[in-house]
Scaffold this active site. Structure first.
Site, PDB file in Angstrom:
ATOM      1  N   LYS A  13       0.840  -1.208   0.000  1.00 14.16           N
ATOM      2  CA  LYS A  13       0.000   0.000   0.000  1.00 14.16           C
ATOM      3  C   LYS A  13       0.876   1.259   0.000  1.00 14.16           C
ATOM      4  O   LYS A  13       0.671   2.169  -0.790  1.00 14.16           O
ATOM      5  CB  LYS A  13      -0.913   0.035   1.239  1.00 14.16           C
ATOM      6  CG  LYS A  13      -1.814  -1.186   1.375  1.00 14.16           C
ATOM      7  CD  LYS A  13      -2.708  -1.102   2.595  1.00 14.16           C
ATOM      8  CE  LYS A  13      -1.975  -1.142   3.925  1.00 14.16           C
ATOM      9  NZ  LYS A  13      -1.284  -2.418   4.221  1.00 14.16           N
ATOM     10  N   ARG A  91      -9.620   0.533   9.117  1.00 12.20           N
ATOM     11  CA  ARG A  91      -9.137  -0.798   9.458  1.00 12.20           C
ATOM     12  C   ARG A  91     -10.119  -1.576  10.316  1.00 12.20           C
ATOM     13  O   ARG A  91      -9.828  -2.702  10.701  1.00 12.20           O
ATOM     14  CB  ARG A  91      -7.852  -0.630  10.261  1.00 12.20           C
ATOM     15  CG  ARG A  91      -6.628  -1.219   9.597  1.00 12.20           C
ATOM     16  CD  ARG A  91      -5.460  -0.708  10.415  1.00 12.20           C
ATOM     17  NE  ARG A  91      -4.320  -1.517  10.303  1.00 12.20           N
ATOM     18  CZ  ARG A  91      -3.211  -1.165   9.642  1.00 12.20           C
ATOM     19  NH1 ARG A  91      -3.164  -0.032   8.988  1.00 12.20           N
ATOM     20  NH2 ARG A  91      -2.175  -1.948   9.645  1.00 12.20           N
ATOM     21  N   ARG A 130      11.877  -5.770   4.792  1.00 14.55           N
ATOM     22  CA  ARG A 130      11.662  -4.327   4.600  1.00 14.55           C
ATOM     23  C   ARG A 130      12.660  -3.516   5.407  1.00 14.55           C
ATOM     24  O   ARG A 130      12.986  -3.837   6.545  1.00 14.55           O
ATOM     25  CB  ARG A 130      10.249  -3.948   5.043  1.00 14.55           C
ATOM     26  CG  ARG A 130      10.043  -2.437   5.065  1.00 14.55           C
ATOM     27  CD  ARG A 130       8.609  -2.027   5.132  1.00 14.55           C
ATOM     28  NE  ARG A 130       7.909  -2.558   6.273  1.00 14.55           N
ATOM     29  CZ  ARG A 130       6.599  -2.415   6.449  1.00 14.55           C
ATOM     30  NH1 ARG A 130       5.874  -1.784   5.546  1.00 14.55           N
ATOM     31  NH2 ARG A 130       6.024  -2.909   7.514  1.00 14.55           N
ATOM     32  N   ARG A 163      11.653  -1.895  10.937  1.00 20.39           N
ATOM     33  CA  ARG A 163      10.601  -1.449  11.851  1.00 20.39           C
ATOM     34  C   ARG A 163      10.448  -2.447  12.987  1.00 20.39           C
ATOM     35  O   ARG A 163      10.540  -3.648  12.776  1.00 20.39           O
ATOM     36  CB  ARG A 163       9.272  -1.343  11.088  1.00 20.39           C
ATOM     37  CG  ARG A 163       8.892   0.064  10.751  1.00 20.39           C
ATOM     38  CD  ARG A 163       7.764   0.156   9.785  1.00 20.39           C
ATOM     39  NE  ARG A 163       6.539  -0.501  10.185  1.00 20.39           N
ATOM     40  CZ  ARG A 163       5.414  -0.458   9.483  1.00 20.39           C
ATOM     41  NH1 ARG A 163       5.379   0.222   8.356  1.00 20.39           N
ATOM     42  NH2 ARG A 163       4.337  -1.085   9.884  1.00 20.39           N
ATOM     43  N   ARG A 174      -0.013  -9.178  13.412  1.00 21.03           N
ATOM     44  CA  ARG A 174      -0.645  -8.162  12.550  1.00 21.03           C
ATOM     45  C   ARG A 174      -1.504  -8.812  11.473  1.00 21.03           C
ATOM     46  O   ARG A 174      -2.577  -8.311  11.141  1.00 21.03           O
ATOM     47  CB  ARG A 174       0.437  -7.277  11.915  1.00 21.03           C
ATOM     48  CG  ARG A 174       1.060  -6.306  12.908  1.00 21.03           C
ATOM     49  CD  ARG A 174       2.393  -5.760  12.426  1.00 21.03           C
ATOM     50  NE  ARG A 174       2.291  -5.023  11.193  1.00 21.03           N
ATOM     51  CZ  ARG A 174       3.314  -4.850  10.346  1.00 21.03           C
ATOM     52  NH1 ARG A 174       4.496  -5.385  10.611  1.00 21.03           N
ATOM     53  NH2 ARG A 174       3.148  -4.156   9.248  1.00 21.03           N
TER      54      ARG A 174
HETATM   55  P1  AP5 Z   1       4.931  -1.608   1.909  1.00 19.95           P
HETATM   56  O1  AP5 Z   1       4.626  -0.764   0.729  1.00 19.95           O
HETATM   57  O2  AP5 Z   1       5.651  -0.977   3.040  1.00 19.95           O
HETATM   58  O3  AP5 Z   1       3.599  -2.372   2.381  1.00 19.95           O
HETATM   59  P2  AP5 Z   1       2.350  -1.830   3.200  1.00 19.95           P
HETATM   60  O4  AP5 Z   1       1.147  -2.501   2.663  1.00 19.95           O
HETATM   61  O5  AP5 Z   1       2.350  -0.333   3.225  1.00 19.95           O
HETATM   62  O6  AP5 Z   1       2.723  -2.466   4.600  1.00 19.95           O
HETATM   63  P3  AP5 Z   1       2.680  -1.914   6.086  1.00 19.95           P
HETATM   64  O7  AP5 Z   1       3.366  -2.940   6.936  1.00 19.95           O
HETATM   65  O8  AP5 Z   1       3.208  -0.511   6.192  1.00 19.95           O
HETATM   66  O9  AP5 Z   1       1.179  -1.955   6.368  1.00 19.95           O
HETATM   67  P4  AP5 Z   1       0.530  -2.072   7.697  1.00 19.95           P
HETATM   68  O10 AP5 Z   1      -0.864  -1.856   7.248  1.00 19.95           O
HETATM   69  O11 AP5 Z   1       0.755  -3.240   8.542  1.00 19.95           O
HETATM   70  O12 AP5 Z   1       1.280  -0.973   8.581  1.00 19.95           O
HETATM   71  P5  AP5 Z   1       0.872   0.485   9.001  1.00 19.95           P
HETATM   72  O13 AP5 Z   1       2.087   1.315   8.948  1.00 19.95           O
HETATM   73  O14 AP5 Z   1      -0.361   0.942   8.293  1.00 19.95           O
HETATM   74  O15 AP5 Z   1       5.762  -2.888   1.392  1.00 19.95           O
HETATM   75  C1  AP5 Z   1       6.273  -3.832   2.300  1.00 19.95           C
HETATM   76  C2  AP5 Z   1       7.652  -4.337   1.809  1.00 19.95           C
HETATM   77  O16 AP5 Z   1       7.480  -5.043   0.570  1.00 19.95           O
HETATM   78  C3  AP5 Z   1       8.669  -3.224   1.499  1.00 19.95           C
HETATM   79  O17 AP5 Z   1       9.936  -3.683   1.842  1.00 19.95           O
HETATM   80  C4  AP5 Z   1       8.556  -3.008  -0.021  1.00 19.95           C
HETATM   81  O18 AP5 Z   1       9.776  -2.562  -0.578  1.00 19.95           O
HETATM   82  C5  AP5 Z   1       8.214  -4.430  -0.492  1.00 19.95           C
HETATM   83  N1  AP5 Z   1       7.322  -4.454  -1.644  1.00 19.95           N
HETATM   84  C6  AP5 Z   1       6.233  -3.677  -1.852  1.00 19.95           C
HETATM   85  N2  AP5 Z   1       5.626  -4.020  -3.004  1.00 19.95           N
HETATM   86  C7  AP5 Z   1       6.339  -5.058  -3.519  1.00 19.95           C
HETATM   87  C8  AP5 Z   1       6.206  -5.845  -4.687  1.00 19.95           C
HETATM   88  N3  AP5 Z   1       5.203  -5.645  -5.570  1.00 19.95           N
HETATM   89  N4  AP5 Z   1       7.115  -6.836  -4.907  1.00 19.95           N
HETATM   90  C9  AP5 Z   1       8.114  -7.066  -4.006  1.00 19.95           C
HETATM   91  N5  AP5 Z   1       8.304  -6.331  -2.888  1.00 19.95           N
HETATM   92  C10 AP5 Z   1       7.421  -5.337  -2.648  1.00 19.95           C
HETATM   93  O19 AP5 Z   1       0.423   0.248  10.533  1.00 19.95           O
HETATM   94  C11 AP5 Z   1       1.357  -0.045  11.541  1.00 19.95           C
HETATM   95  C12 AP5 Z   1       0.651  -0.119  12.891  1.00 19.95           C
HETATM   96  O20 AP5 Z   1       0.039   1.152  13.194  1.00 19.95           O
HETATM   97  C13 AP5 Z   1      -0.519  -1.116  12.975  1.00 19.95           C
HETATM   98  O21 AP5 Z   1      -0.069  -2.426  13.259  1.00 19.95           O
HETATM   99  C14 AP5 Z   1      -1.357  -0.509  14.107  1.00 19.95           C
HETATM  100  O22 AP5 Z   1      -0.792  -0.782  15.363  1.00 19.95           O
HETATM  101  C15 AP5 Z   1      -1.235   0.978  13.835  1.00 19.95           C
HETATM  102  N6  AP5 Z   1      -2.279   1.458  12.911  1.00 19.95           N
HETATM  103  C16 AP5 Z   1      -2.091   1.920  11.646  1.00 19.95           C
HETATM  104  N7  AP5 Z   1      -3.267   2.272  11.096  1.00 19.95           N
HETATM  105  C17 AP5 Z   1      -4.204   2.009  12.023  1.00 19.95           C
HETATM  106  C18 AP5 Z   1      -5.624   2.155  12.031  1.00 19.95           C
HETATM  107  N8  AP5 Z   1      -6.303   2.623  10.959  1.00 19.95           N
HETATM  108  N9  AP5 Z   1      -6.285   1.766  13.149  1.00 19.95           N
HETATM  109  C19 AP5 Z   1      -5.651   1.305  14.234  1.00 19.95           C
HETATM  110  N10 AP5 Z   1      -4.302   1.146  14.301  1.00 19.95           N
HETATM  111  C20 AP5 Z   1      -3.587   1.499  13.187  1.00 19.95           C
END
Ligand code: AP5
Length: 216
Positions: A13, A91, A130, A163, A174
């Protein structure tokens, strides 16, 4: 254009949002980035949510909705932008209902939900490899998208780190939280909002092109 990027942790994402925000003139709003920033700055909010993030649980809906109300409202005043792109929100069903309320007040709507479809094994590999820049938040992967110099950000020269929530046991937690609390949000939107499902398991460029195709 107002978009929601939806998918499990590690589905890409953030990577795709960063690539597409300029083309479509959108503000990329990531709840994860906003929360991590609050932790890094040591604010009251950051202190309240630090352990929740580290353990891979969800921050409460009221905290997240207050953050998003401010972030979405701010886009309206920026004439250089054509809309927003939400990453990691909503979410829970409660957040989706809260977002409806915010958008009603602002007289806005979601134009499309883009779902990145990726299997569990792939996201575990991606999250384990990552690396994130401590300064500009650019995201790399040790194999799929390595930086030119190990541990150093290509974009700003900042330090690349793993991270805290990308440790194996937290990744599993997660993904379980995603299945139980976040996936049902898709049913909330089905039939009410345009939805596009894209194969997020392809390489980064192919996924970008697939999203561009469904949005233009
Ligand atoms: P990346 O693009 O970073 O993936 P992502 O989907 O953004 O993954 P996240 O881990 O950031 O999502 P998340 O939803 O768990 O975390 P968030 O920060 O929102 O890609 C991942 C890796 O793959 C990278 O190394 C990239 O280079 C590689 N990659 C990407 N595309 C690729 C491809 N096509 N091929 C190969 N490699 C690829 O949330 C973190 C925490 O915050 C949560 O756990 C929670 O505690 C809190 N939080 C966040 N939002 C909320 C909410 N709305 N409500 C409550 N708590 C929340």
């Amino acid at each position: 254009m107002n978009l929601v990027f939806f998918g499990p942790p590690g589905s890409g994402k953030g990577t795709q949002a960063e690539r597409l925000k300029t083309k479509f003139k959108l503000r990329h709003i990531s709840t994860g980035d906003l929360l991590r920033e609050a932790v890094a700055r040591g604010t009251e909010l950051g202190k309240r949510v630090e352990s929740v993030l580290a353990e891979g649980r969800l921050v409460s809906d009221d905290i997240v909705l207050a953050l998003m109300r401010d972030a979405i409202s701010a886009v309206k005043g920026d004439s250089a932008l054509r809309g927003w792109l939400l990453d990691g929100f909503p979410r829970t069903i409660g957040q989706a209902e809260g977002l409806d309320g915010i958008l009603g007040e602002l007289d806005q709507a979601i134009d499309a939900v883009v779902v990145l479809d990726v299997d569990r094994g792939t996201v575990v590999d991606r999250l384990s490899g990552r690396r994130t820049c401590t300064k500009c938040k650019a995201v790399f992967h040790v194999e799929a998208n390595p930086p030119r110099t190990e541990g150093v950000c290509d974009r700003c020269g900042g330090e690349l780190i793993q991270r805290e929530d990308d440790r194996p046991e937290t990744i599993r937690k997660r993904l379980d939280v995603y299945e139980a609390q976040t996936k049902p949000v898709l049913d909330f939107y089905r039939g009410r909002v345009t939805m596009h499902t894209v194969d997020g398991g392809k390489d980064v460029d192919e996924v970008t092109q697939a999203i561009e195709r469904v949005l233009t």
